[in-house]
Design a protein around this motif. Structure first.
Motif, PDB file in Angstrom:
ATOM      1  N   GLY A 104      27.969  25.722  34.009  1.00  0.00           N
ATOM      2  CA  GLY A 104      28.660  25.772  35.288  1.00  0.00           C
ATOM      3  C   GLY A 104      30.157  25.579  35.173  1.00  0.00           C
ATOM      4  O   GLY A 104      30.921  26.098  35.998  1.00  0.00           O
ATOM      5  N   GLU A 105      30.609  24.830  34.158  1.00  0.00           N
ATOM      6  CA  GLU A 105      32.042  24.587  34.031  1.00  0.00           C
ATOM      7  C   GLU A 105      32.803  25.797  33.484  1.00  0.00           C
ATOM      8  O   GLU A 105      34.036  25.837  33.531  1.00  0.00           O
ATOM      9  CB  GLU A 105      32.309  23.362  33.144  1.00  0.00           C
ATOM     10  CG  GLU A 105      31.936  23.533  31.683  1.00  0.00           C
ATOM     11  CD  GLU A 105      30.497  23.139  31.385  1.00  0.00           C
ATOM     12  OE1 GLU A 105      30.201  22.885  30.210  1.00  0.00           O
ATOM     13  OE2 GLU A 105      29.689  23.070  32.342  1.00  0.00           O
ATOM     14  N   ILE A 106      32.078  26.777  32.947  1.00  0.00           N
ATOM     15  CA  ILE A 106      32.713  28.012  32.474  1.00  0.00           C
ATOM     16  C   ILE A 106      32.762  28.966  33.658  1.00  0.00           C
ATOM     17  O   ILE A 106      31.816  29.713  33.920  1.00  0.00           O
ATOM     18  CB  ILE A 106      31.938  28.639  31.300  1.00  0.00           C
ATOM     19  CG1 ILE A 106      31.719  27.618  30.179  1.00  0.00           C
ATOM     20  CG2 ILE A 106      32.663  29.874  30.782  1.00  0.00           C
ATOM     21  CD1 ILE A 106      32.973  27.173  29.487  1.00  0.00           C
ATOM     22  N   GLN A 107      33.853  28.925  34.410  1.00  0.00           N
ATOM     23  CA  GLN A 107      33.951  29.711  35.632  1.00  0.00           C
ATOM     24  C   GLN A 107      33.796  31.209  35.342  1.00  0.00           C
ATOM     25  O   GLN A 107      34.492  31.755  34.501  1.00  0.00           O
ATOM     26  CB  GLN A 107      35.291  29.461  36.326  1.00  0.00           C
ATOM     27  CG  GLN A 107      35.397  30.117  37.692  1.00  0.00           C
ATOM     28  CD  GLN A 107      36.707  29.801  38.387  1.00  0.00           C
ATOM     29  OE1 GLN A 107      37.673  29.397  37.747  1.00  0.00           O
ATOM     30  NE2 GLN A 107      36.747  29.985  39.701  1.00  0.00           N
ATOM     31  N   GLY A 108      32.873  31.824  36.056  1.00  0.00           N
ATOM     32  CA  GLY A 108      32.644  33.251  35.893  1.00  0.00           C
ATOM     33  C   GLY A 108      31.581  33.608  34.872  1.00  0.00           C
ATOM     34  O   GLY A 108      31.239  34.777  34.714  1.00  0.00           O
ATOM     35  N   ALA A 109      31.015  32.603  34.171  1.00  0.00           N
ATOM     36  CA  ALA A 109      30.034  32.896  33.122  1.00  0.00           C
ATOM     37  C   ALA A 109      28.773  33.526  33.704  1.00  0.00           C
ATOM     38  O   ALA A 109      28.221  34.480  33.138  1.00  0.00           O
ATOM     39  CB  ALA A 109      29.690  31.632  32.342  1.00  0.00           C
ATOM     40  N   TYR A 110      28.303  32.997  34.837  1.00  0.00           N
ATOM     41  CA  TYR A 110      27.112  33.572  35.464  1.00  0.00           C
ATOM     42  C   TYR A 110      27.369  35.022  35.900  1.00  0.00           C
ATOM     43  O   TYR A 110      26.538  35.908  35.682  1.00  0.00           O
ATOM     44  CB  TYR A 110      26.688  32.736  36.677  1.00  0.00           C
ATOM     45  CG  TYR A 110      25.726  31.625  36.363  1.00  0.00           C
ATOM     46  CD1 TYR A 110      24.417  31.893  35.956  1.00  0.00           C
ATOM     47  CD2 TYR A 110      26.121  30.294  36.481  1.00  0.00           C
ATOM     48  CE1 TYR A 110      23.527  30.868  35.672  1.00  0.00           C
ATOM     49  CE2 TYR A 110      25.238  29.261  36.200  1.00  0.00           C
ATOM     50  CZ  TYR A 110      23.951  29.551  35.792  1.00  0.00           C
ATOM     51  OH  TYR A 110      23.069  28.532  35.510  1.00  0.00           O
ATOM     52  N   THR A 111      28.519  35.245  36.525  1.00  0.00           N
ATOM     53  CA  THR A 111      28.840  36.595  36.990  1.00  0.00           C
ATOM     54  C   THR A 111      28.953  37.563  35.816  1.00  0.00           C
ATOM     55  O   THR A 111      28.488  38.703  35.891  1.00  0.00           O
ATOM     56  CB  THR A 111      30.166  36.576  37.779  1.00  0.00           C
ATOM     57  OG1 THR A 111      30.150  35.508  38.711  1.00  0.00           O
ATOM     58  CG2 THR A 111      30.381  37.885  38.512  1.00  0.00           C
ATOM     59  N   MET A 112      29.562  37.098  34.734  1.00  0.00           N
ATOM     60  CA  MET A 112      29.757  37.961  33.573  1.00  0.00           C
ATOM     61  C   MET A 112      28.433  38.310  32.899  1.00  0.00           C
ATOM     62  O   MET A 112      28.180  39.482  32.594  1.00  0.00           O
ATOM     63  CB  MET A 112      30.690  37.278  32.573  1.00  0.00           C
ATOM     64  CG  MET A 112      30.956  38.102  31.320  1.00  0.00           C
ATOM     65  SD  MET A 112      31.782  39.679  31.665  1.00  0.00           S
ATOM     66  CE  MET A 112      33.483  39.106  31.803  1.00  0.00           C
ATOM     67  N   ILE A 113      27.561  37.322  32.671  1.00  0.00           N
ATOM     68  CA  ILE A 113      26.293  37.641  31.998  1.00  0.00           C
ATOM     69  C   ILE A 113      25.426  38.510  32.885  1.00  0.00           C
ATOM     70  O   ILE A 113      24.704  39.394  32.394  1.00  0.00           O
ATOM     71  CB  ILE A 113      25.549  36.341  31.576  1.00  0.00           C
ATOM     72  CG1 ILE A 113      24.404  36.655  30.591  1.00  0.00           C
ATOM     73  CG2 ILE A 113      25.005  35.581  32.779  1.00  0.00           C
ATOM     74  CD1 ILE A 113      24.864  37.207  29.262  1.00  0.00           C
ATOM     75  N   ASN A 114      25.520  38.329  34.205  1.00  0.00           N
ATOM     76  CA  ASN A 114      24.781  39.170  35.147  1.00  0.00           C
ATOM     77  C   ASN A 114      25.245  40.614  35.037  1.00  0.00           C
ATOM     78  O   ASN A 114      24.439  41.538  34.898  1.00  0.00           O
ATOM     79  CB  ASN A 114      25.004  38.627  36.566  1.00  0.00           C
ATOM     80  CG  ASN A 114      24.130  39.302  37.603  1.00  0.00           C
ATOM     81  OD1 ASN A 114      23.647  40.408  37.424  1.00  0.00           O
ATOM     82  ND2 ASN A 114      23.945  38.622  38.730  1.00  0.00           N
ATOM     83  N   ARG A 115      26.562  40.827  35.095  1.00  0.00           N
ATOM     84  CA  ARG A 115      27.096  42.191  35.016  1.00  0.00           C
ATOM     85  C   ARG A 115      26.797  42.841  33.670  1.00  0.00           C
ATOM     86  O   ARG A 115      26.369  43.999  33.602  1.00  0.00           O
ATOM     87  CB  ARG A 115      28.611  42.181  35.239  1.00  0.00           C
ATOM     88  CG  ARG A 115      29.212  43.585  35.343  1.00  0.00           C
ATOM     89  CD  ARG A 115      30.719  43.591  35.215  1.00  0.00           C
ATOM     90  NE  ARG A 115      31.160  43.310  33.838  1.00  0.00           N
ATOM     91  CZ  ARG A 115      32.434  43.378  33.441  1.00  0.00           C
ATOM     92  NH1 ARG A 115      33.388  43.687  34.315  1.00  0.00           N
ATOM     93  NH2 ARG A 115      32.762  43.117  32.178  1.00  0.00           N
ATOM     94  N   GLU A 116      27.035  42.115  32.592  1.00  0.00           N
ATOM     95  CA  GLU A 116      26.845  42.689  31.266  1.00  0.00           C
ATOM     96  C   GLU A 116      25.384  43.020  30.992  1.00  0.00           C
ATOM     97  O   GLU A 116      25.074  44.024  30.346  1.00  0.00           O
ATOM     98  CB  GLU A 116      27.384  41.731  30.200  1.00  0.00           C
ATOM     99  CG  GLU A 116      28.891  41.599  30.207  1.00  0.00           C
ATOM    100  CD  GLU A 116      29.589  42.928  29.977  1.00  0.00           C
ATOM    101  OE1 GLU A 116      29.327  43.558  28.942  1.00  0.00           O
ATOM    102  OE2 GLU A 116      30.390  43.343  30.850  1.00  0.00           O
TER     103      GLU A 116
END
Length: 307
Positions: free
Chosen positions: A246-258
């Motif tokens: 959660g502290e890596i901002q954008g990590a969820y969005t990035m893995i979802n897109r990729e």
């Protein structure tokens, strides 16, 4: 009684064949789902006349998954109703879609009563939309991506293989350690966390035999997110797990897109990503709705009337 048994990895070929014949898009009709969550939901399977039968215990009690396969439905329903009677149970069918409800009404007109199960509806997204994140509605998602790329220019993704699977398992352990207190103080319970841990451990142990596919995300060489899934039907791919710090901002969005891009390239016939249900958890529902699902797999439970 029907000779049900706990699902084993050897059951995968015939269960896959029945599920493919049925063509359902719900996450229940994935062998990986059945196998990984069999202990949590006390799932057992049996084979009959070209159908896979499944007995389980859902949120509303003991019941059966709507039969999946091909051929006459009436004899299979007869067998399930007789099995329930022998066990002293009512015959309850779980995760029934509107299409299945129509089939049931044709075979058993007026015999079953329906109760909606909104918490169990699956979220389906057009894979092109998740891969490109275009349009005004997903502007905030693109901003998350841009901030992530600016802050972590060395990011990269890798396909999950036996060579890097252990790193994902280590990340999952660390993720649970970091967020355990937060989850237990929120909507999720210790039991639901343990259930997920058990399913994840089976996914790591049977990654190749289950035919799972996955992607991990690295920042400065460290795994900060991963996701896993498998095909449900010809045009639908199920996302079983997704984890990110959660502290890596954008990590969820990035893995979802990729992952959407990776699935699109590897499975060109896939139209939808099924990101499964929200279990009635407010935070999870908000997160899934923020991507604006293109359609939902609606579900209900039905109970056979006692004459």
């Amino acid at each position: 009684m029907i000779a049900f048994h706990p699902p084993e990895i050897e059951d995968k070929p015939w269960i896959d064949a029945c599920f493919r014949a049925a063509g359902n898009r719900g996450c229940e009709y994935s062998f990986a789902t059945v196998f990984l969550w069999s202990r949590t939901f006390q799932q057992e399977v049996a084979q009959m006349d070209g159908y896979v039968l499944e007995r389980l215990c859902g949120r509303v009690g003991n019941g059966y998954l709507f039969p999946a396969g091909s051929g006459p439905l009436k004899p299979v329903l007869d067998a399930l109703e007789a099995d329930a009677a022998e066990r002293g149970d009512i015959c309850r069918l779980l995760c029934v879609t509107p299409e299945q409800l129509e089939q049931l009404e044709q075979v058993r007109p007026g015999r079953y009563t329906c109760t909606p199960d909104r918490d169990g509806w699956d979220y389906l997204y057009d894979i092109q939309k998740l891969a490109e994140l275009g349009g005004k509605k997903l502007h905030s998602k693109r901003n998350h991506i841009h901030r992530f790329e600016e802050r972590y220019p060395d990011w990269k993704v890798e396909e999950i293989t036996i060579d890097n699977l252990a790193e994902c398992a280590e990340m999952d352990l660390e993720w649970n350690r970091l967020y355990r207190q937060e989850r237990e103080n929120g909507e999720e319970t210790a039991q639901s966390r343990m259930d997920e841990r058990h399913a994840m451990s089976k996914a790591f142990a049977y990654y190749e035999p289950l035919g799972l596919s996955g992607l991990l995300l690295r920042v400065e060489g460290r795994v900060v997110a991963f996701t896993m899934g498998s095909p449900i039907s010809t045009d639908t791919f199920d996302v079983h797990f997704e984890k990110a710090y959660g502290e890596i901002q954008g990590a969820y969005t990035m893995i979802n897109r990729e992952f959407a891009r990776w699935v699109r390239d590897r499975y060109p016939e896939v139209r939808y990503l099924n990101r499964e249900d929200d279990m009635g958890l407010e935070g999870l529902r908000k997160a899934k709705e923020s991507y604006y699902p293109d359609c939902m797999v609606e579900k209900c439970s039905v109970v056979c009337r006692r004459d």
